[in-house]
Scaffold this motif. Structure first.
Motif, mmCIF file in Angstrom:
data_model
loop_
_atom_site.group_PDB
_atom_site.id
_atom_site.type_symbol
_atom_site.label_atom_id
_atom_site.label_comp_id
_atom_site.label_asym_id
_atom_site.label_seq_id
_atom_site.Cartn_x
_atom_site.Cartn_y
_atom_site.Cartn_z
ATOM 1 N N ASP A 134 0.831 -1.202 0.000
ATOM 2 C CA ASP A 134 0.000 0.000 0.000
ATOM 3 C C ASP A 134 0.867 1.254 0.000
ATOM 4 O O ASP A 134 2.078 1.212 0.198
ATOM 5 N N GLU A 135 0.196 2.375 -0.214
ATOM 6 C CA GLU A 135 0.881 3.658 -0.367
ATOM 7 C C GLU A 135 1.760 4.010 0.835
ATOM 8 O O GLU A 135 2.931 4.380 0.679
ATOM 9 N N GLN A 148 -11.852 5.465 -14.061
ATOM 10 C CA GLN A 148 -11.501 5.769 -12.677
ATOM 11 C C GLN A 148 -11.934 7.184 -12.288
ATOM 12 O O GLN A 148 -12.388 7.419 -11.165
ATOM 13 N N THR A 178 -14.578 7.953 -9.401
ATOM 14 C CA THR A 178 -14.170 8.862 -8.330
ATOM 15 C C THR A 178 -15.223 9.951 -8.126
ATOM 16 O O THR A 178 -15.586 10.274 -6.990
ATOM 17 N N GLN A 186 -11.598 10.112 0.577
ATOM 18 C CA GLN A 186 -10.509 9.813 -0.356
ATOM 19 C C GLN A 186 -9.951 8.422 -0.103
ATOM 20 O O GLN A 186 -9.687 7.656 -1.041
ATOM 21 N N THR A 187 -9.782 8.064 1.166
ATOM 22 C CA THR A 187 -9.238 6.747 1.527
ATOM 23 C C THR A 187 -10.186 5.633 1.112
ATOM 24 O O THR A 187 -9.751 4.587 0.607
ATOM 25 N N ALA A 224 -10.055 5.213 -2.632
ATOM 26 C CA ALA A 224 -8.796 4.551 -3.001
ATOM 27 C C ALA A 224 -8.901 3.049 -2.798
ATOM 28 O O ALA A 224 -8.427 2.264 -3.631
ATOM 29 N N SER A 225 -9.523 2.648 -1.701
ATOM 30 C CA SER A 225 -9.692 1.222 -1.411
ATOM 31 C C SER A 225 -10.560 0.545 -2.468
ATOM 32 O O SER A 225 -10.246 -0.557 -2.931
ATOM 33 N N VAL A 255 -6.129 1.842 -5.692
ATOM 34 C CA VAL A 255 -5.026 2.749 -6.029
ATOM 35 C C VAL A 255 -4.612 3.506 -4.773
ATOM 36 O O VAL A 255 -5.380 3.589 -3.803
ATOM 37 N N PRO A 256 -3.401 4.095 -4.750
ATOM 38 C CA PRO A 256 -3.007 4.914 -3.603
ATOM 39 C C PRO A 256 -3.926 6.119 -3.458
ATOM 40 O O PRO A 256 -4.488 6.615 -4.439
ATOM 41 N N SER A 257 -4.054 6.632 -2.232
ATOM 42 C CA SER A 257 -4.993 7.728 -1.974
ATOM 43 C C SER A 257 -4.598 9.010 -2.696
ATOM 44 O O SER A 257 -5.460 9.790 -3.090
ATOM 45 N N VAL A 309 -6.181 9.178 -6.019
ATOM 46 C CA VAL A 309 -7.587 9.608 -5.961
ATOM 47 C C VAL A 309 -7.668 11.126 -5.931
ATOM 48 O O VAL A 309 -8.549 11.724 -6.563
#
Length: 331
Positions: free
Chosen positions: A134-135, A248, A252, A262-263, A266-267, A271-273, A276
């Motif tokens: 993860d990020e 995406q 979004t 945002q988190t 992302a989940s 993708v990383p936050s 997003v």
């Protein structure tokens, strides 16, 4: 992974290990460390490596049955064998009663958890799945490598680094080595250093092009497209990645409208936050309806290319022009 680390630290090994997953860098690191721990003296007589599909199972079992020569262990490394995707009944049966001197390390790209081999290893050994990190883990890892080499970096600049290089740890490690060399004699790794020496992955170049489209910067978007063509990127791959980015962006905008953070977004997107955050910025240029139309246009363009009614290079160019038009309505 922690179990494997503990086995290496303590020297109390399982007889079989299966390493698999999409994070190739970590998987290879663990493979090397495990083999070195099992065979610390680099005993070539009692170590064997098999790679690829089509391995003769009976020949393999014959080797397994051969006692080590003046050593406690026979260690066998098996890579990308396909044993965990295809039926391998004889070897699965053999795994039920392994000779006490035999230690096996499987390192696979593809694994079916329903296979008999997977279940056999689970019953008698240890399994390590190496997922994409993860990020936050990647940011700590990158900052840690820089720190060990006397460098400091801000969180925002680590995000820039990841946005350019992607989340593959092997690629990220190479880019970090370039940064360390480039900043020799300096303590701070700055944004300008990253932009100067780090190679932007194709998917991220595509996103730069998408951002130019959403900013209605038609000239830059087309210039980036022609740059990708110069780098011999196939137009259909560019079209596929463009379509993925717009899907995406559309998701979004929808999820943000539903009140997700945002988190959470992302989940859902995987993708990383910080990605997003960039997607959300792009989404502001369009309504949900416009984005849904864009996704349909990309599908139609692909069909037009496949049926020969539109050239592949032109199909992407037309889409870039359409969605970077200054007349497009903003949300």
């Amino acid at each position: 992974m922690k179990n494997i680390q503990e086995d290496i630290r303590s020297g109390n090994f399982k007889q079989v290990y299966l390493l698999y997953g999409e994070e190739a860098y970590l998987k290879q690191q663990y493979k090397r460390n495990l083999v070195k721990a099992l065979n610390p003296d680099d005993d070539t007589m009692n170590f064997a490596k098999y790679e690829g599909k089509g391995i003769d199972i009976r020949e393999l079992i014959s080797l397994f049955d051969t006692m080590p020569f003046f050593a406690e262990r026979r260690v066998v490394l098996l890579e990308d064998t396909g044993f965990f995707k295809n039926k391998c009944e004889e070897l699965a049966d053999y795994m039920k009663a392994l000779p006490d001197y035999l230690y096996l390390v499987f390192c696979e790209s593809e694994v079916d958890k329903r296979s008999r081999m997977y279940k056999a290893v689970k019953a008698c050994g240890s399994i390590g799945e190496f997922k994409q990190q993860d990020e936050k883990t990647l940011m700590r890892w990158a900052a840690g490598i820089l720190g060990k080499n006397g460098r400091k970096i801000t969180q925002r600049d680590v995000e820039l680094l990841l946005s350019m290089t992607g989340t593959d740890m092997g690629n990220l490690r190479m880019e970090l080595e370039k940064l360390i060399s480039y900043t020799e004699g300096r303590e701070i790794v700055a944004r300008e250093d990253i932009q100067a020496v780090c190679t932007t992955q194709t998917t991220n170049k595509i996103f730069d092009m998408v951002r130019a489209v959403t900013e209605k910067n038609q000239k830059r978007a087309l210039d980036l497209y022609y740059d990708l063509l110069t780098l011999r990127e196939p137009p259909m791959r560019i079209l596929f990645l463009l379509a993925k980015q717009f899907r995406q962006i559309c998701l979004t905008k929808k999820l943000s409208g539903e009140g997700l953070s945002q988190t959470e977004i992302a989940s859902k997107l995987g993708v990383p936050s910080f990605v997003v955050r960039n997607l959300a910025a792009c989404a502001r240029s369009y309504t949900v309806e416009e984005l849904e139309n864009a996704v349909r246009d990309f599908v139609d363009a692909e069909e037009a290319v496949k049926t020969g009614t539109l050239g592949d290079v032109l199909s992407v160019e037309l889409l870039i022009v359409k969605y970077s038009s200054a007349q497009s309505r903003s949300a």
